[in-house]
Design an enzyme around this catalytic site. Structure first.
Site, PDB file in Angstrom:
ATOM      1  N   GLY A 146       0.790  -1.222   0.000  1.00  0.00           N
ATOM      2  CA  GLY A 146       0.000   0.000   0.000  1.00  0.00           C
ATOM      3  C   GLY A 146       0.824   1.274   0.000  1.00  0.00           C
ATOM      4  O   GLY A 146       0.260   2.371  -0.039  1.00  0.00           O
TER       5      GLY A 146
ATOM      6  N   HIS B 213     -10.577  -8.601  -3.795  1.00  0.00           N
ATOM      7  CA  HIS B 213      -9.159  -8.843  -4.064  1.00  0.00           C
ATOM      8  C   HIS B 213      -8.964 -10.351  -3.972  1.00  0.00           C
ATOM      9  O   HIS B 213      -8.969 -10.927  -2.888  1.00  0.00           O
ATOM     10  CB  HIS B 213      -8.300  -8.114  -3.025  1.00  0.00           C
ATOM     11  CG  HIS B 213      -6.836  -8.205  -3.283  1.00  0.00           C
ATOM     12  ND1 HIS B 213      -6.007  -7.117  -3.235  1.00  0.00           N
ATOM     13  CD2 HIS B 213      -6.033  -9.260  -3.605  1.00  0.00           C
ATOM     14  CE1 HIS B 213      -4.768  -7.485  -3.509  1.00  0.00           C
ATOM     15  NE2 HIS B 213      -4.760  -8.792  -3.725  1.00  0.00           N
TER      16      HIS B 213
ATOM     17  N   ARG C 203       7.162 -14.784  -5.209  1.00  0.00           N
ATOM     18  CA  ARG C 203       7.680 -15.328  -3.953  1.00  0.00           C
ATOM     19  C   ARG C 203       6.559 -16.067  -3.251  1.00  0.00           C
ATOM     20  O   ARG C 203       5.414 -16.108  -3.725  1.00  0.00           O
ATOM     21  CB  ARG C 203       8.165 -14.186  -3.056  1.00  0.00           C
ATOM     22  CG  ARG C 203       7.091 -13.118  -2.844  1.00  0.00           C
ATOM     23  CD  ARG C 203       7.421 -12.122  -1.775  1.00  0.00           C
ATOM     24  NE  ARG C 203       6.543 -10.964  -1.788  1.00  0.00           N
ATOM     25  CZ  ARG C 203       5.310 -10.914  -1.312  1.00  0.00           C
ATOM     26  NH1 ARG C 203       4.775 -12.014  -0.797  1.00  0.00           N
ATOM     27  NH2 ARG C 203       4.596  -9.812  -1.356  1.00  0.00           N
TER      28      ARG C 203
END
Length: 449
Positions: free
Chosen positions: A165, A208, A292
């Protein structure tokens, strides 16, 4: 098989990697700062080496020192965990140049996907739908104003190299954009060493939702279903669950197949996550890729029965995936909440010493702990204390177990966000799956300690 791994990280993810390594009879090497000398991961590793002062530039971001320790300890490989150097392509290259296996994707693909702007271009070429916006860095604030006029407000102003963010802001009009541009650009430069900014159309009340993939070096790839991470605060995830209660089976399949097609198109291998925004009609738009392991990987492990760290290691050793898409099961429902040392009213970090830690026990409860009783939560690092992971046969069962577990979760001596988590878990909107990204702003008006 790799014989010895240096873990270039700290806290709960270091402990998580150590746990899998023990299962695989792989020796582990921990590295730690002066602030982490008494941390649990240090004593749990087979060997541990002091990096230096608490500041990250002198410890967990000190590439030269990390590689010196890797040479001294005679390790075969380095696991970067998440955060710190985990998506640093130069670090991955340095590991390979030193003759070490980097447990992750190739540095070139990592670099390509590490820039949000380059990732947009790449995924557009791979056929993924994108949020309307500019697929290159903005020249200046004047161009930002022109692009915003073209795609229409509200828009999201974003840092190309950003994460967590930082450098990201929702903007509703031209005056807000002009005011926000310089500050976010400076913030991005300070945190990431890259002040490039770009603009996307803001999808109103989205979900999301991200797709976890595994891919080997032979071109095989599978998707491990999805995680919904819509309950966020300041664009940072607070609650993650798998699977999403919102997606239809058809959308789930389409998103998974699109993710696999995309990673195969760019030659990606190891574990990775493609993040999407999904609107109320289940249209999905590529957001970014994380090259990752994710913080929220345990919920995927719970519904699939797979050990993602083990899979990362096996892929890094050159093994083929031992299963196909048809073998990937989806059983039950899992929810993860992040327990932070922070003031539940202001959300500011609240470091200090934990004087008493009492964890809930029971069926379907999993703990990923960064601390132990009497640990000091340092102001130098992310204030996450632990992750509480709950598994149930159904989403409702998982929610009820979560509420019960939070009621018995005690952290004394410092403030924590447990009251916030309790309020979320108990809210009727959460139970009903009304978990768009504005959930906390919309439903959690006031949190009491």
């Amino acid at each position: 098989m790799i014989q010895k791994i240096l873990i270039a990280n700290r806290g709960e993810i270091a402990r998580r990697i150590i746990r899998t390594c023990k299962k695989l009879n792989i020796q582990t090497v921990a590295i730690y700062s002066e602030a982490d000398a008494d941390a649990p991961f240090v004593s749990e590793a087979d060997e541990a080496y002091l990096l230096g002062a608490p500041q990250v530039q002198q410890s967990y971001l000190n590439v030269q020192k990390i590689l010196e320790i890797a040479s001294l300890a005679k390790v075969d490989a380095i696991h970067p965990g998440y955060g710190f150097l985990s998506e640093n392509a130069d670090f991955a290259r340095s590991c390979q140049s030193a003759g070490l296996i980097f447990i992750g994707p190739s540095p070139d693909v990592m670099q390509q996907m590490g820039s949000k702007v380059e990732a947009r271009k790449t995924m557009e070429q791979a056929g993924l739908p994108l949020v309307p916006g500019l697929s290159r860095p903005l020249i200046d604030v004047d161009e930002a104003v022109q692009v915003a006029k073209q795609i229409g407000y509200p828009i999201m102003l974003k840092a190309s190299a950003g994460g967590g963010g930082i450098g990201m802001q929702s903007v509703d009009n031209e005056a807000e954009l002009i005011k926000a541009f310089e500050g976010n650009q400076k913030r991005a430069q300070m945190f990431f060493g890259n002040g490039d900014m770009f603009i996307e159309k803001r999808i109103l009340q989205p979900r999301h939702i991200e797709i976890q993939i595994l891919a080997d070096t032979f071109g095989n790839a599978v998707y491990l279903w999805e995680r919904e991470c819509s309950v966020q605060r300041r664009h940072q995830k607070v609650v993650e669950e798998a699977p999403s209660s919102f997606l239809s089976e058809e959308t789930r399949r389409k998103m998974g197949e699109a993710a696999v097609k995309a990673v195969q198109a760019i030659g990606y291998y190891n574990a990775g996550t493609l993040e999407f925004l999904v609107d109320h009609e289940q249209n999905f738009y590529f957001l970014e890729m994380n090259t990752r392991l994710q913080v929220e990987h345990p919920v995927t492990e719970e519904i699939t029965g797979l050990d993602l760290v083990e899979q990362q290691i096996r892929i890094a050793c050159g093994e083929k995936l031992s299963f196909t898409q048809n073998d990937v099961k989806l059983e039950g429902h899992a929810i993860e909440v992040r327990v932070y040392a922070e003031d539940p009213k202001t959300f500011y970090p609240a470091p200090g010493k934990i004087t008493d830690l009492q964890l809930p026990n029971g069926e379907g409860i999993r703990h990923e702990l960064a601390v132990h009783n009497q640990s000091v939560v340092s102001h130098f690092y992310d204030p996450m204390i632990a992750k509480l992971v709950i598994k149930g046969e159904t989403r409702n069962e998982a929610i009820e177990r979560l509420k019960e577990a939070l009621a018995h979760y005690k952290v004394q001596g410092i403030k924590s966000n447990i009251p916030l988590l309790e309020e979320i878990a108990a809210h009727e909107a959460f139970k009903n799956g009304d978990t768009t990204t504005d959930f906390i702003d919309k439903y959690i008006k006031k949190v009491t300690i």
